[in-house]
Design an enzyme around this catalytic site. Structure first.
Site, PDB file in Angstrom:
ATOM      1  N   LYS A 111       0.994  14.414   1.838  1.00 41.48           N
ATOM      2  CA  LYS A 111      -0.316  14.765   1.271  1.00 41.48           C
ATOM      3  C   LYS A 111      -0.453  16.284   1.066  1.00 41.48           C
ATOM      4  CE  LYS A 111      -2.784  10.747   3.234  1.00 41.48           C
ATOM      5  NZ  LYS A 111      -3.611  10.124   2.186  1.00 41.48           N
ATOM      6  N   THR A 147      -8.367   7.172  -2.299  1.00 43.20           N
ATOM      7  CA  THR A 147      -9.747   6.778  -2.609  1.00 43.20           C
ATOM      8  C   THR A 147     -10.716   7.939  -2.380  1.00 43.20           C
ATOM      9  OG1 THR A 147      -9.912   5.782  -0.412  1.00 43.20           O
ATOM     10  CG2 THR A 147      -9.545   4.291  -2.269  1.00 43.20           C
ATOM     11  N   LYS A 206      -8.437  13.859   4.524  1.00 45.60           N
ATOM     12  CA  LYS A 206      -7.530  12.709   4.507  1.00 45.60           C
ATOM     13  C   LYS A 206      -6.632  12.817   5.726  1.00 45.60           C
ATOM     14  CE  LYS A 206      -6.357  14.143   0.379  1.00 45.60           C
ATOM     15  NZ  LYS A 206      -6.385  12.920  -0.404  1.00 45.60           N
ATOM     16  N   ARG A 207      -5.927  11.740   6.066  1.00 45.64           N
ATOM     17  CA  ARG A 207      -4.991  11.826   7.175  1.00 45.64           C
ATOM     18  C   ARG A 207      -4.034  13.002   6.983  1.00 45.64           C
ATOM     19  NH1 ARG A 207      -1.453   7.677   6.961  1.00 45.64           N
ATOM     20  NH2 ARG A 207      -2.242   7.313   4.875  1.00 45.64           N
ATOM     21  N   HIS A 241       0.786  -1.231   0.000  1.00 47.95           N
ATOM     22  CA  HIS A 241       0.000   0.000   0.000  1.00 47.95           C
ATOM     23  C   HIS A 241       0.814   1.275   0.000  1.00 47.95           C
ATOM     24  CE1 HIS A 241      -4.161  -1.436   0.556  1.00 47.95           C
ATOM     25  NE2 HIS A 241      -3.582  -2.488   1.098  1.00 47.95           N
ATOM     26  N   LYS A 265     -14.308   9.023  -4.333  1.00 47.03           N
ATOM     27  CA  LYS A 265     -15.580   9.357  -3.682  1.00 47.03           C
ATOM     28  C   LYS A 265     -16.051  10.749  -4.095  1.00 47.03           C
ATOM     29  CE  LYS A 265     -13.733   7.127   0.447  1.00 47.03           C
ATOM     30  NZ  LYS A 265     -13.056   7.457   1.736  1.00 47.03           N
TER      31      LYS A 265
HETATM   32  C1  PLP Z   1     -11.774   7.419   2.036  1.00 50.25           C
HETATM   33  C2  PLP Z   1     -11.288   7.697   3.382  1.00 50.25           C
HETATM   34  C3  PLP Z   1      -9.920   7.870   3.605  1.00 50.25           C
HETATM   35  C4  PLP Z   1      -8.892   7.823   2.490  1.00 50.25           C
HETATM   36  O1  PLP Z   1      -8.701   9.118   1.985  1.00 50.25           O
HETATM   37  P1  PLP Z   1      -7.474   9.456   1.016  1.00 50.25           P
HETATM   38  O2  PLP Z   1      -7.706  10.860   0.616  1.00 50.25           O
HETATM   39  O3  PLP Z   1      -7.573   8.529  -0.141  1.00 50.25           O
HETATM   40  O4  PLP Z   1      -6.240   9.281   1.789  1.00 50.25           O
HETATM   41  C5  PLP Z   1      -9.490   8.145   4.891  1.00 50.25           C
HETATM   42  N1  PLP Z   1     -10.360   8.246   5.922  1.00 50.25           N
HETATM   43  C6  PLP Z   1     -11.690   8.101   5.730  1.00 50.25           C
HETATM   44  C7  PLP Z   1     -12.594   8.231   6.896  1.00 50.25           C
HETATM   45  C8  PLP Z   1     -12.203   7.820   4.467  1.00 50.25           C
HETATM   46  O5  PLP Z   1     -13.515   7.665   4.294  1.00 50.25           O
END
Ligand code: PLP
Length: 807
Positions: A539, A642, A533-534, A347, A646
């Protein structure tokens, strides 16, 4: 009894009466929620049992997805939708004067994950069941999971997330399926003629008790299992656990996700957790396999174990232990089966995330597992000798410099290694895992991540879902690739307006939520610009923050462009508790927010909203309302992402670097329907190879960058002197590891393009439509079909009727 509204209403009133002796009007939302979930559960139960029976009868190969994280979020709405009940239940409850959305809010997120990795695991659970595939989860039932985040004075505060406090109606404790896991102690081998028997001394025995959660497939009658393990003191060992400390040690094992690894005791605890859920899972799988009455030499035909990132890598050694020590198989036969059973997903290429465990810690956690890993390593080196250069063998072997390299163990001990987006897989093959690719080219493959459209569109965005039903029919609900039918409506003003209207309603809903949570009033005329995101340096939330500071200074200095568009910047992000740099960024974002939001000269032109405690249920509120999706990681660093998928599915336009799955998004929607900026992966690697990035020059030579960076240290941004200085230094003195300054100008330019584009609403809506149309190409149902075919070799149950769940 067949399911319909009237029958359901009766059932609901009766169940409430049975459980609580209450009328609807006297019940609290919590009581209503537990009543509803109990009806849901008793209705899918028999399908759960039937699915399991059928897999057994058909002798189906089963997959077990091993993951240290699962992030399912809330389950009520998802179960209702997948059972085909959602709309009827909503109506029925309305008749009883109950708002389903309100009682759904009572449910605490199952937050047993940190981010994308855990969310992917849960999307895969949903998709396996929805594709009718025999696939189950295996993980840890953390008492507290990931911390709950609060901001105090702009600082992140971590509180325990007591998600189990008011009960979890979805889990079933299965005492009878408990197994015993052995930790620590010493081991030696006794020769028994045809095998070596390991003898253990002073090992700690832990009782692993499974809690099973049903995973209900979408309208197909398939119900799979996510099994999470709790740790307890075995009754036979009670006498050995005398002190509070000894008892606490067992509790700690399943207390939190990712215990603080800044101290050795924390690191040991992490490795114990990894072995605990791996051993419990594999023991219960082998026990189950024995019911098939097949030779252990065929286990690879019936069982697949997926190693999700390296945390479950000890699976390789644990299965070897059971096959060799307990089933007395020869090493070679056991190895053949182990490699057939195991598959692995990588990952990340971030060096610090590729786990390495000191041999002495592994020894302390499970000495027999260390012995087995040493033997795997020895045989690997022996086998490769003469075939590959010595330095290549040294780079690929498992144990090096007294460290056990978990990725190496995972690749060597499995038949498949996949990356999670095309670019990421290419980087694995060409660079990070190149030696392994040379040795085992046939093991490498790509599986671009995916998302469940059910949660992120059908449940999270009913407004847009209704528009889609009207425009293109309801087929997309079964098969999201059918969203492409929307493309026919690119010039259809009616559809474009309906899409825009749905977005507006979602923005109004989010604006209300923001005001309730933070007191900040935001205008729905503004662009809702979202980065969720985290919190991590790669990032580049910092790039977003610098852009905000630039716009603030521009407005204060009267330099705004004529087509400037008001914006609401929305952040959601947790920082790892010991990641001080990430926490400094959180503090600065919060202080910039204070500065911007309370400045009357700024007014509605800019607002900055940092919502606390980012989690799945919060994402479900933010994403439908987003106009802009910020996917701005340094190229090569985000394996897939991801949230990018979304957000596009919900009609947000993406501002992106050519990283991870952003590239595949661009390939679908075309360059005209996405805002691409920044260095490419090749340009980043050129800098690495030539060592010629000098961030200080960017500070020195670019007036604009200097103006923005100085604001972090000259008091312009109040109350974050120390944090501002730390950020300033990282970007100047310490050469800006993630090329924030290098990409700044390009980022500002693309954001000006965003403003110009937004000023033509019709064109914006057309771009939004194209993004929704291709959003369905990232369905995790399709991703999981490719895992099933290429990696796991599993197939759906035949002639499974599309189930309707009766009452
Ligand atoms: C989708 C999702 C992530 C992943 O987000 P990225 O921007 O792809 O790192 C992290 N936390 C939650 C709660 C999510 O729903």
């Amino acid at each position: 009894m067949d399911f319909n509204k009237e029958v359901f209403k009766e059932k609901f009133k009766n169940r409430l009466d049975e459980k609580y002796a209450l009328d609807v009007k006297d019940a609290t939302p919590q009581e209503l929620y537990l009543t509803l979930s109990s009806i849901v559960r008793s209705s899918y139960s028999r399908y759960w049992r039937k699915t399991w029976k059928k897999y057994m009868e058909d002798g189906k190969k089963q997959i077990y997805y091993f993951s240290i994280e699962f992030l399912p979020g809330r389950l009520l709405m998802s179960n209702l939708l997948n059972m085909g009940w959602l709309e009827t239940v909503r109506d029925a409850l309305k008749d009883l004067d109950i708002d389903l959305d309100e009682i759904a809010e009572v449910e605490k997120d199952m937050a047993l994950g940190n981010g994308g990795l855990g969310r992917l695991a849960s999307a895969f659970m949903d998709s396996l069941a929805s594709d009718g595939l025999p696939g189950n989860g295996n993980g840890i039932r953390y008492r507290y999971g990931l911390f709950k985040q609060k901001f105090i004075d702009g600082y992140q505060i971590e509180l325990p997330n007591e998600w189990l406090d008011s009960g979890n109606p979805w889990e079933i404790r299965r005492e009878s399926k408990s197994v015993t896991v052995r930790l620590g102690g010493k081991v030696y081998l006794v020769d028994r003629g045809n095998y070596l028997e390991p003898v253990y001394e002073d090992a700690q025995l832990i009782k692993a008790v499974p809690y099973d959660t049903a995973i209900v497939g979408y309208k197909n009658g398939t119900v799979n299992t996510m099994r999470l393990w709790d740790a307890e003191i075995p009754s036979s060992e009670e006498a050995k656990y005398r002190t509070i400390e000894q008892r606490r040690e067992v509790e700690d094992l399943v207390s939190v996700l990712y215990p603080d690894d800044s101290k050795e005791s924390g690191r040991i605890l992490r490795l114990k957790q990894e072995y605990f859920f791996v051993s419990a899972g594999i023991q219960s799988i082998v026990r189950h396999f024995k019911k098939y009455n097949k030779s252990m030499n065929k286990i690879g035909e019936y069982i697949g174990i997926h190693i999700n990132d390296t945390h479950p890598a000890m699976s390789v050694a644990e299965l070897m232990r059971i096959l060799v020590d307990e089933e007395h198989m020869s090493w070679d036969d056991a190895w053949k089966q182990t490699v057939a059973v195991m598959s692995y997903t990588n990952h990340t290429i971030m060096a610090e995330a590729l786990e390495k465990w000191p041999v002495h810690i592994m020894q302390q956690v499970q000495p027999r597992i260390l012995q087995i890993i040493q033997e795997i390593d020895r045989r690997f080196v022996e086998e490769k000798q003469g075939k590959y250069a010595r330095d290549m063998i040294e780079r690929t072997r498992i144990i090096k410099d007294n460290q056990v390299r978990m990725a190496n163990l995972s690749i060597i001990g499995s038949h498949s290694t996949n990356g999670v987006a095309k670019l990421h897989t290419e980087l694995l093959k060409d660079d990070v895992l190149h030696d392994f690719y040379v040795m085992y080219p046939e093991r490498f493959n790509n599986k671009t991540n995916g998302i469940t459209d059910r949660r992120w569109l059908q449940i999270a965005n009913p407004e847009l879902s209704k528009v889609l039903d009207k425009a293109i029919g309801t087929e997309w609900r079964q098969d999201p690739t059918k969203l492409q039918k929307l493309l026919k409506h690119q010039n259809d003003n009616k559809v474009l307006n309906q899409i825009a209207n749905a977005k507006l309603k979602n923005k109004e809903r989010l604006a209300k939520f923001i005001e309730k949570e933070t007191g900040i009033k935001v205008s729905t005329d503004a662009i809702f610009d979202v980065q969720i995101k985290r919190l991590h340096a790669y990032k580049r939330q910092l790039l977003k923050l610098m852009h905000i500071v630039k716009l603030y200074l521009d407005i204060k200095q009267g330099k705004v462009a004529s087509d400037f568009q008001p914006r609401v910047f929305i952040f959601g992000a947790k920082a790892a508790p010991s990641y001080y740099y990430a926490k400094a960024i959180i503090k600065c974002i919060n202080e910039v927010a204070n500065m911007v939001n309370n400045d009357p000269e700024i007014g509605d032109k800019l607002k900055v909203v940092f919502l606390e405690d980012y989690r799945v249920s919060l994402a479900e509120k933010i994403i439908p309302a987003a106009n802009i999706s910020e996917q701005i990681s340094l190229a090569s660093k985000e394996a897939s992402g991801t949230s990018n998928m979304k957000l596009m599915l919900n009609g947000a336009l993406t501002v992106a670097t050519l990283d991870g799955a952003n590239i595949e998004i661009k390939d679908y929607v075309g360059e005209d329907n996405i805002f691409i900026f920044g260095l490419t992966k090749d340009e980043v690697y050129d800098y690495y190879n030539n060592g010629n990035y000098h961030s200080y020059d960017y500070y020195n030579n670019h007036e604009e960058i200097r103006r923005v960076l100085n604001a972090f240290v000259d008091g312009t941004i109040p109350n974050c002197q120390a944090e501002g200085q730390e950020i300033f230094d990282s970007l100047t003195k310490y050469n800006d590891e993630y090329f924030v300054l290098r990409d700044f100008e390009s980022y500002v330019n693309i954001q000006e393009m965003v403003d110009r584009t937004y000023s033509n609403k019709r064109h914006w809506n057309q771009m939004s439509l194209v993004n929704i149309a291709y959003g369905g190409m990232f369905s995790s149902d399709d991703t999981i079909k490719r895992y099933a075919e290429d990696i796991w070799n599993i197939s759906p149950l035949k002639d499974e009727k599309h189930g309707t769940y009766s009452l």
